[in-house]
Design a protein around this motif. Structure first.
Motif, mmCIF file in Angstrom:
data_model
loop_
_atom_site.group_PDB
_atom_site.id
_atom_site.type_symbol
_atom_site.label_atom_id
_atom_site.label_comp_id
_atom_site.label_asym_id
_atom_site.label_seq_id
_atom_site.Cartn_x
_atom_site.Cartn_y
_atom_site.Cartn_z
ATOM 1 N N VAL A 159 0.859 -1.180 0.000
ATOM 2 C CA VAL A 159 0.000 0.000 0.000
ATOM 3 C C VAL A 159 0.894 1.228 0.000
ATOM 4 N N LEU A 160 0.535 2.207 -0.815
ATOM 5 C CA LEU A 160 1.256 3.480 -0.852
ATOM 6 C C LEU A 160 0.308 4.596 -0.434
ATOM 7 N N LEU A 161 0.644 5.269 0.671
ATOM 8 C CA LEU A 161 -0.134 6.413 1.134
ATOM 9 C C LEU A 161 0.463 7.696 0.576
ATOM 10 N N LEU A 162 -0.361 8.500 -0.061
ATOM 11 C CA LEU A 162 0.033 9.827 -0.533
ATOM 12 C C LEU A 162 -0.465 10.829 0.499
ATOM 13 N N LEU A 163 0.462 11.392 1.297
ATOM 14 C CA LEU A 163 0.071 12.184 2.453
ATOM 15 C C LEU A 163 -0.086 13.669 2.167
ATOM 16 N N GLY A 164 0.346 14.142 1.006
ATOM 17 C CA GLY A 164 0.272 15.577 0.759
ATOM 18 C C GLY A 164 1.007 16.338 1.840
ATOM 19 N N GLY A 165 0.486 17.524 2.217
ATOM 20 C CA GLY A 165 1.090 18.311 3.274
ATOM 21 C C GLY A 165 0.204 18.347 4.499
ATOM 22 N N GLU A 166 0.751 18.850 5.605
ATOM 23 C CA GLU A 166 -0.029 18.939 6.835
ATOM 24 C C GLU A 166 -1.134 19.970 6.721
ATOM 25 N N GLY A 167 -0.842 21.117 6.105
ATOM 26 C CA GLY A 167 -1.835 22.184 6.001
ATOM 27 C C GLY A 167 -2.758 22.030 4.816
ATOM 28 N N PHE A 168 -2.212 21.567 3.699
ATOM 29 C CA PHE A 168 -2.981 21.341 2.475
ATOM 30 C C PHE A 168 -2.508 20.037 1.852
ATOM 31 N N PHE A 169 -3.449 19.262 1.333
ATOM 32 C CA PHE A 169 -3.027 18.115 0.528
ATOM 33 C C PHE A 169 -2.396 18.649 -0.750
ATOM 34 N N SER A 170 -3.159 19.456 -1.466
ATOM 35 C CA SER A 170 -2.657 20.137 -2.663
ATOM 36 C C SER A 170 -3.719 21.128 -3.112
ATOM 37 N N ASN A 171 -3.271 22.229 -3.690
ATOM 38 C CA ASN A 171 -4.197 23.201 -4.292
ATOM 39 C C ASN A 171 -3.960 23.379 -5.780
ATOM 40 N N GLY A 172 -3.244 22.433 -6.389
ATOM 41 C CA GLY A 172 -3.072 22.484 -7.831
ATOM 42 C C GLY A 172 -1.927 23.382 -8.260
ATOM 43 N N ILE A 173 -2.022 23.900 -9.476
ATOM 44 C CA ILE A 173 -0.925 24.657 -10.077
ATOM 45 C C ILE A 173 -0.569 25.875 -9.234
ATOM 46 N N ASP A 174 0.682 26.304 -9.338
ATOM 47 C CA ASP A 174 1.229 27.382 -8.513
ATOM 48 C C ASP A 174 1.038 28.720 -9.219
ATOM 49 N N LEU A 175 0.018 29.466 -8.805
ATOM 50 C CA LEU A 175 -0.319 30.720 -9.479
ATOM 51 C C LEU A 175 0.761 31.780 -9.285
ATOM 52 N N ASN A 176 1.448 31.769 -8.145
ATOM 53 C CA ASN A 176 2.505 32.757 -7.923
ATOM 54 C C ASN A 176 3.693 32.523 -8.853
ATOM 55 N N SER A 177 4.085 31.271 -9.016
ATOM 56 C CA SER A 177 5.183 30.977 -9.935
ATOM 57 C C SER A 177 4.797 31.306 -11.374
ATOM 58 N N ILE A 178 3.544 31.080 -11.712
ATOM 59 C CA ILE A 178 3.066 31.417 -13.055
ATOM 60 C C ILE A 178 3.076 32.931 -13.256
ATOM 61 N N GLU A 179 2.638 33.672 -12.253
ATOM 62 C CA GLU A 179 2.652 35.131 -12.350
ATOM 63 C C GLU A 179 4.081 35.648 -12.505
#
Length: 584
Positions: free
Chosen positions: A353-373
């Protein structure tokens, strides 16, 4: 409890506002939202919605007397009873308070000084202000808000009397940059971390990097092993780079600084203000002269890094845990590429079994808008091109999960998930979440994005075509309990947030040693083969990206406008109609 009409008045529809909105709706109340744009707008919202109660979970201005004198207004303050002032949580983190709380008080003419309707306390963790806000503060705010709303719904119209031993009123002023200032030549790692953690998110801590004024954030302590090669370094010196973070020396160790924002001149136009970026990318020329110090996925717990892998259980029934703790859940192209490489690496391990834990505060919010900007301001690059690279990299991560057919995969949502991050979670065979998690499984709020990450494959197989369409249209936050009910989740953990990871690992170990695991794997592989024969994943991706290409490169600039406003924190001009249901 009699159902109420509750108007949520907030500066922005942040994580706390979303949680209270979703919880109160689940308790049968009728909710509408008005963003705090101007007193006249708030007055109009009250006149249109005719609420029984106004609830303000996140404000930066006082509620006008024309409103609180007409209708009961309850304000959620991130401090215990008696605490007053605009920097409540900042001071608590800066001082290292062992305990803190949240107070629900009635608005009147004084700042944070109205009658107390309810309050809740919690123990502090050694964490950033943002992490505490999203976890302990939000949970305490819900407990206190529920108590206050129940009193009001039960007919009470005045706050209960405070006990005789109630704490004395303490006004705490705005925590200014002069007090947050770091004195690198004399301060310990503990002191530096306290200041950086107290300003994390907003406003940051004003400092300098390579002689340039900037605000710092996203700090992590460096291990003794990481500092061993820099024993002769001067406090304040820049030493190394790891995953975009800069290692800076303190008098007794060092800190990794993950985020930075340039300080703007006073006359900078709001649309041209700087924004947070990965520190080593913001100072790319200067950081290029520093040594890179990557770390392996499996390492000592005190060695910081965004990606971490551990294994548990006996031989033949092993469970792998892959965490990817990206700042605010934002997954830039570089982060996606590192995560995909990590996935391919851990797939070589002998786990069931493989658990994908993401982060403690957020699992994920998708693409990085700041890096894109940031790409929009780089010669030879563009926001459209950066968006295209980022969504392709996100899709590559999701595909790596979907193609892991030789073991069971589980996404474990320790924190919230939104947009592409919510659909990345669905790429796993099962999705488990803690009951405090709020999901935003849609894209439209960011300039009507169509979305990718194979959602057109992943969502209908859980909800059906009609259910998938309804979910993508509604654009509202979803509690874990609701997500479980409709089939978006497979398990909702209603226990204490503390210990959720351990309980998830126990479930995974039981799954790994299950007698019928081989049968589940065979069924999973057969389903994947049938689905691929019916319609290949490449076709889902191609059709999704055709729509995304129009979002990025087409004539409609909605996505680019929405992203620019989000990154530069432009004030709202109006409340979106899916929130402000009182407006025609």
């Amino acid at each position: 409890m009699n159902p109420l009409r509750i108007l949520l008045l907030c500066h922005s529809f942040n994580s706390l506002s979303q949680r209270l909105f979703a919880e109160l709706r689940a308790h049968g109340h009728t909710l509408s939202v008005e963003l705090d744009i101007a007193d006249s707008v708030t007055e109009e919202a009250v006149a249109l919605f005719r609420p029984d109660l106004v609830l303000a979970p996140f404000l930066k201005r006082r509620i006008p007397p024309t409103v609180w004198q007409r209708v009961t207004c309850l304000v959620v303050h991130p401090g215990p009873p008696g605490d007053q002032g605009p920097s409540a949580l900042d001071w608590a983190v800066w001082r290292g308070e062992p305990h803190w709380g949240v107070t629900v008080l009635q608005a009147n003419g004084d700042f944070d000084a109205g009658p107390v309707w309810a309050h809740a306390s919690f123990d502090m963790r050694p964490a950033t202000k943002g992490s505490l806000y999203r976890r302990e503060v939000t949970q305490a705010a819900w407990r206190a808000t529920l108590a206050a709303v129940q009193r009001f719904a039960g007919g009470e119209r005045s706050a209960p009397a405070l006990p005789d031993d109630a704490p004395l009123v303490r006004w705490q002023p705005l925590l200014r940059q002069s007090e947050r200032a770091i004195h690198w030549a004399t301060e310990s790692t503990t002191s530096v971390l306290a200041k950086l953690r107290s300003g994390d998110g907003q406003p940051g801590v004003l400092d300098t990097l390579w002689g340039q004024a900037c605000y710092l954030g996203d700090a992590h302590p460096a291990s003794a092993a990481a500092m061993a090669e820099f024993s002769d370094a001067e406090p304040g010196a820049m030493l190394a780079v790891r995953e975009g973070a800069l290692l800076r020396c303190t008098v007794d160790g060092g800190v990794w600084i993950g985020q930075a924002r340039r300080a703007d001149p006073p006359d900078t136009h709001p649309t041209q203000r700087s924004f947070k970026q990965v520190a080593a990318e913001l100072f790319a020329t200067e950081a290029a002269g520093l040594p890179q110090r990557p770390v392996p996925l499996q390492r000592s717990p005190d060695e910081w890094g965004e990606l971490r892998y551990t294994e548990h259980g006996p031989e033949g029934a092993r469970v792998g845990c892959l965490g990817f703790d990206f700042y605010n859940g934002a997954m830039s192209t570089a982060r996606c590429e590192r995560l995909r490489a990590a996935l391919l690496q851990v797939r070589e391990r002998p786990t069931k079994v493989l658990l994908l834990l993401g982060g403690e505060g957020f699992f994920s919010n998708g693409i990085d808008l700041n890096s894109i900007e940031a790409a929009a301001h780089r010669p030879g690059d563009s926001a459209a091109d950066a968006s295209w690279r980022n969504i392709q990299a996100m899709n590559d991560v999701a595909l790596a999960v979907l193609q892991t057919t030789d073991r069971l995969t589980v996404s474990v949502l320790r924190g919230n998930a939104g947009a592409g991050g919510a659909f990345l979670a669905l790429a796993a065979d099962q999705v488990w979440a803690h009951g405090s998690v709020v999901l935003n499984p849609h894209y439209k709020n960011m300039g009507n994005l169509y979305g990718s990450e194979y959602w057109t494959y992943l969502l209908p197989r859980r909800l059906g075509d009609a259910g998938a369409k309804a979910l993508m249209t509604q654009r509202l936050p979803l509690l874990a309990a609701e997500a479980l009910k409709i089939g978006l989740l497979d398990h909702n953990d209603e226990g204490s947030r503390q210990g959720f990871e351990e309980r998830s690992l126990e479930r995974a170990l039981a799954l790994a040693s299950s007698y019928n695991q081989s049968g589940e794997l065979a069924a999973k592989q057969a389903r994947r083969e049938q689905d691929e024969a019916h319609r290949p994943l490449a076709l889902y991706r191609e059709q999704e990206l055709a729509r995304m290409h129009r979002n990025f490169y087409g004539f409609d600039p909605s996505y680019h406008v929405a992203r620019h406003h989000f990154v530069h924190k432009q004030p709202h001009a109006w409340t979106p109609r899916h929130l402000a249901v009182h407006r025609p």
